[in-house]
Scaffold this active site. Structure first.
Site, PDB file in Angstrom:
ATOM      1  N   HIS A  66       3.178 -17.618   7.475  1.00 40.79           N
ATOM      2  CA  HIS A  66       3.706 -17.624   6.111  1.00 40.79           C
ATOM      3  C   HIS A  66       3.839 -16.147   5.696  1.00 40.79           C
ATOM      4  CE1 HIS A  66       4.072 -20.322   2.355  1.00 40.79           C
ATOM      5  NE2 HIS A  66       4.430 -19.116   1.950  1.00 40.79           N
TER       6      HIS A  66
ATOM      7  N   GLU B 247       6.751 -28.201   0.454  1.00 40.36           N
ATOM      8  CA  GLU B 247       6.486 -27.485  -0.806  1.00 40.36           C
ATOM      9  C   GLU B 247       7.407 -28.008  -1.886  1.00 40.36           C
ATOM     10  OE1 GLU B 247       6.700 -23.147  -0.931  1.00 40.36           O
ATOM     11  OE2 GLU B 247       5.625 -23.032   0.974  1.00 40.36           O
TER      12      GLU B 247
ATOM     13  N   ASN C 210       7.116 -20.532   7.993  1.00 46.50           N
ATOM     14  CA  ASN C 210       7.498 -20.904   6.639  1.00 46.50           C
ATOM     15  C   ASN C 210       8.786 -20.190   6.243  1.00 46.50           C
ATOM     16  OD1 ASN C 210       6.774 -22.175   3.962  1.00 46.50           O
ATOM     17  ND2 ASN C 210       7.020 -20.039   3.330  1.00 46.50           N
ATOM     18  N   GLU C 211       9.831 -20.980   5.942  1.00 47.89           N
ATOM     19  CA  GLU C 211      11.079 -20.453   5.380  1.00 47.89           C
ATOM     20  C   GLU C 211      11.644 -19.280   6.181  1.00 47.89           C
ATOM     21  OE1 GLU C 211      10.284 -19.698   1.241  1.00 47.89           O
ATOM     22  OE2 GLU C 211      10.135 -21.822   0.776  1.00 47.89           O
TER      23      GLU C 211
ATOM     24  N   TYR D 297      12.692 -26.425  -4.371  1.00 49.06           N
ATOM     25  CA  TYR D 297      12.296 -26.143  -5.755  1.00 49.06           C
ATOM     26  C   TYR D 297      13.417 -26.353  -6.766  1.00 49.06           C
ATOM     27  CZ  TYR D 297       8.064 -23.866  -3.994  1.00 49.06           C
ATOM     28  OH  TYR D 297       6.866 -23.625  -3.394  1.00 49.06           O
TER      29      TYR D 297
ATOM     30  N   ASN E  19      10.869 -27.385   2.163  1.00 45.54           N
ATOM     31  CA  ASN E  19      10.405 -26.737   0.932  1.00 45.54           C
ATOM     32  C   ASN E  19      11.567 -26.790  -0.055  1.00 45.54           C
ATOM     33  OD1 ASN E  19       8.229 -25.960   2.500  1.00 45.54           O
ATOM     34  ND2 ASN E  19       8.436 -23.780   2.108  1.00 45.54           N
TER      35      ASN E  19
ATOM     36  N   HIS F 157       0.834  -1.204   0.000  1.00 44.24           N
ATOM     37  CA  HIS F 157       0.000   0.000   0.000  1.00 44.24           C
ATOM     38  C   HIS F 157       0.870   1.255   0.000  1.00 44.24           C
ATOM     39  CE1 HIS F 157      -3.528  -2.452   1.890  1.00 44.24           C
ATOM     40  NE2 HIS F 157      -3.471  -2.566   0.574  1.00 44.24           N
TER      41      HIS F 157
ATOM     42  N   ARG G 251      -2.461 -27.803   2.966  1.00 42.67           N
ATOM     43  CA  ARG G 251      -1.615 -26.936   3.782  1.00 42.67           C
ATOM     44  C   ARG G 251      -1.967 -25.481   3.464  1.00 42.67           C
ATOM     45  NH1 ARG G 251       4.622 -25.063   3.085  1.00 42.67           N
ATOM     46  NH2 ARG G 251       4.455 -23.614   4.817  1.00 42.67           N
TER      47      ARG G 251
HETATM   48  C1  GBH Z   1       8.213 -20.494  -1.695  1.00 43.38           C
HETATM   49  O1  GBH Z   1       9.507 -19.963  -1.486  1.00 43.38           O
HETATM   50  C2  GBH Z   1       7.209 -19.758  -0.843  1.00 43.38           C
HETATM   51  O2  GBH Z   1       7.025 -20.432   0.384  1.00 43.38           O
HETATM   52  C3  GBH Z   1       5.867 -19.575  -1.516  1.00 43.38           C
HETATM   53  O3  GBH Z   1       5.089 -18.661  -0.810  1.00 43.38           O
HETATM   54  C4  GBH Z   1       6.077 -19.158  -2.949  1.00 43.38           C
HETATM   55  O4  GBH Z   1       4.878 -18.876  -3.611  1.00 43.38           O
HETATM   56  C5  GBH Z   1       6.822 -20.262  -3.655  1.00 43.38           C
HETATM   57  O5  GBH Z   1       8.067 -20.442  -3.053  1.00 43.38           O
HETATM   58  C6  GBH Z   1       7.120 -19.988  -5.112  1.00 43.38           C
HETATM   59  O6  GBH Z   1       8.057 -18.975  -5.246  1.00 43.38           O
HETATM   60  O7  GBH Z   1      15.071 -13.216  -4.600  1.00 43.38           O
HETATM   61  O8  GBH Z   1      16.493 -14.349  -6.146  1.00 43.38           O
HETATM   62  O9  GBH Z   1      15.803 -15.454  -4.143  1.00 43.38           O
HETATM   63  C7  GBH Z   1      10.539 -20.603  -2.217  1.00 43.38           C
HETATM   64  C8  GBH Z   1      11.822 -19.816  -2.077  1.00 43.38           C
HETATM   65  C9  GBH Z   1      12.028 -17.454  -2.205  1.00 43.38           C
HETATM   66  C10 GBH Z   1      12.752 -18.827  -3.989  1.00 43.38           C
HETATM   67  C11 GBH Z   1      12.052 -16.231  -3.123  1.00 43.38           C
HETATM   68  C12 GBH Z   1      12.718 -17.651  -4.912  1.00 43.38           C
HETATM   69  C13 GBH Z   1      12.865 -15.280  -5.156  1.00 43.38           C
HETATM   70  C14 GBH Z   1      14.032 -15.171  -6.041  1.00 43.38           C
HETATM   71  N1  GBH Z   1      11.794 -18.661  -2.940  1.00 43.38           N
HETATM   72  N2  GBH Z   1      12.982 -16.421  -4.224  1.00 43.38           N
HETATM   73  S1  GBH Z   1      15.434 -14.478  -5.188  1.00 43.38           S
END
Ligand code: GBH
Length: 500
Positions: free
Chosen positions: A144, A400, A188-189, A329, A327, A61, A99
């Site tokens: 979160h 995740e 979370n994280e 990815y 989590n 905001h 979740r």
């Molecule tokens: C998850 O974080 C989150 O828990 C979730 O809310 C989110 O929607 C999902 O990932 C998908 O992104 O600034 O270069 O690090 C995963 C870890 C944190 C990895 C933010 C990517 C952004 C790029 N993520 N990060 S950078």
């Protein structure tokens, strides 16, 4: 030390290649599948009834340019109003659990536990009982990233009192719902709560590298306080489980020369939030602690920027888990920064505090909608093995894992391929390496507000039309794929990647 680490890497690699040959397509019968979301990313209704602002409401905001498309979560998927539709989608997928997270100031409008919002209490109560009525177990995340702005104004997670604020909030939530919820995640994280937040990358958008390290201590204590409250006041009666969801990339050295920096980077970005909880010794990871001590001294600080734990605090945090929440990815290679080289303060590209550069390998390149999400399925298997190697044979729940695209295509082959290839590696970890993985959570149920990427990035197995005020949801091919896998508890579900 160095030799030990090198041997550790070698042994893991050897074990993996041996076990890789024993493939099996089925998950154990008690393995659980679920889907995930978080409150700010889907709920909307940011100022409904007496809800207070959280740090994301406040940031977007006051500084809308923070997000690429200047969007925010004011309406998002409107799940505050459309939650029953969401529950029907989840039920249709036939998964075991959902979740989701509680938006702290929706329940406690001013952040403190003196006043509970009747509306917030009803909303989460309806959601939880609606899930149970459909045979889906609720897995509830307490935090979160929805810190009440009122508490941020008092210093947020860098204030030692944040431990009490979170503990009070946790007790309220447990008192309301512990009779209906068996699995809880506190934070979370934590790494993303503490690092990019103090480097003007995510909310609250501050710049203060010391804040990042203070936050690291207090958020671990806050997690542990909530864990102990559940353990003492609720577990005897309800027998549920509580843990934390930590994010980890799989890190590997770029070349053989980069072992030391890789180990330090891993300590800095991940082990910081797992060693105090899961190791036999407790406290900060020794390598990181020594590094920060030395570095703080060289910068002229009278004490380490990473605040020490007292012996009592070490004991409190140590063992505050019922399983390991992961989590995951993507993967990175790590190398030391060259003198004068430019890179991110704390991002998927590097960590300036320790002089580490993060990169990818060409073969991990992907069609994902975000640069950071390179695809290396073996990374998840390596990581699961590493957790077992480091902390013993503990239960691991994947809290995740997921894939994004830019076009939002309903025939989302890329996402199906991602799930299939990562789940295959999870299976190899379970059946081949005997890692005790008990569940898998796909991120995400819906396309939603993807933080600083706004609505341009799509992680959902259901598309949401954000231009329509009714926010209609449409299943993508991946929703059907995931449903088949969850029902069959097997990857042997036919060919979903052919055009349909
Ligand atoms: C998850 O974080 C989150 O828990 C979730 O809310 C989110 O929607 C999902 O990932 C998908 O992104 O600034 O270069 O690090 C995963 C870890 C944190 C990895 C933010 C990517 C952004 C790029 N993520 N990060 S950078």
């Amino acid at each position: 030390m160095k030799l030990g680490i090198a041997v550790g890497y070698l042994i893991v690699d050897r074990l993996l290649s041996l076990a890789g040959q024993i493939a099996c397509q089925s998950f154990p019968p008690e393995f659980r599948f679920g889907v995930a979301t978080s409150s700010y990313q889907i709920e909307g209704a940011w100022n409904k009834k007496i809800k207070g602002e959280n740090i994301w409401d406040h940031l977007l905001h006051t500084r809308p340019e923070f997000v690429a498309d200047r969007s925010n979560g004011d309406v998002a998927c409107d799940s505050y109003h459309l939650w029953e539709q969401d529950l029907d989608l989840i039920a249709e997928m036939g998964v075991d659990f959902y979740r989701f997270s509680i938006n702290w100031p929706r329940l406690l409008p001013n952040g403190f536990a003196n006043k509970i919002s009747a509306d917030g209490r009803r909303y989460y109560g309806d959601l939880i009982s609606g899930l149970r009525a459909r045979g889906i177990a609720p897995v509830v995340t307490l935090y979160h990233w929805e810190l009440p702005q009122s508490l941020q104004d008092l210093g947020g997670w860098a204030n030692p009192l944040s431990v009490e604020w979170f503990a009070d909030y946790a007790r309220v939530v447990f008192s309301l719902y512990a009779d209906q919820v068996d699995t809880w995640l506190t934070i979370n994280e934590a790494i993303y709560v503490c690092e990019p937040s103090y480097r003007d990358i995510v909310a609250p958008g501050l710049v203060n590298e010391v804040g990042a390290l203070l936050c690291s201590k207090y958020i671990l204590l806050a997690h542990a306080a909530a864990y102990r409250i559940y353990e003492e006041e609720f577990k005897p009666k309800y027998g549920g489980e509580v843990s934390i969801a930590n994010h980890e990339f799989w890190f590997e050295p770029k070349t053989d020369e980069d072992l030391d920096i890789t180990v330090l980077a891993r300590d800095y970005a991940f082990t910081r939030f797992s060693y105090p909880i899961y190791s036999a010794e407790g406290g900060w990871p020794p390598l990181l602690e020594a590094f920060m001590e030395e570095k703080s001294k060289s910068e002229g600080y009278p004490r380490s920027k990473l605040p020490a734990f007292t012996p009592e605090e070490i004991e409190l945090v140590k063992g505050s888990y019922d399983f390991f929440g992961l989590n995951h990815y993507s993967s990175r290679t790590v190398r030391a920064a060259l003198p004068g080289e430019e890179y991110g303060a704390f991002s998927a590209d590097g960590f300036d505090e320790i002089g580490a550069i993060l990169e990818s390998r060409p073969e991990w390149a992907s069609e994902s909608g975000q640069d950071w999400l390179t695809v290396h399925p073996e990374g998840i298997r390596n990581l699961l093995n590493r957790i077992k190697q480091q902390y013993g044979d503990i239960k691991i729940m994947i809290t995740e894992n997921g894939f994004t695209d830019l076009d939002g295509d309903l025939n989302d082959i890329g996402r199906i391929e991602y799930f299939e290839s990562y789940l295959e590696q999870v299976l190899l970890a379970i059946n081949g390496d005997k890692v005790n993985v008990v569940g898998y959570t796909a991120w995400s149920l819906l396309d939603n507000f993807e933080w600083t990427s706004g609505y341009q990035s799509h992680f959902g197995m259901h598309a949401v039309d954000f231009s329509d005020p009714r926010r209609p949801r449409t299943p993508k091919a991946s929703a059907r794929y995931f449903k088949s896998v969850a029902r069959a508890r097997s990857l042997d579900v036919g060919n979903f990647t052919a055009a349909n």
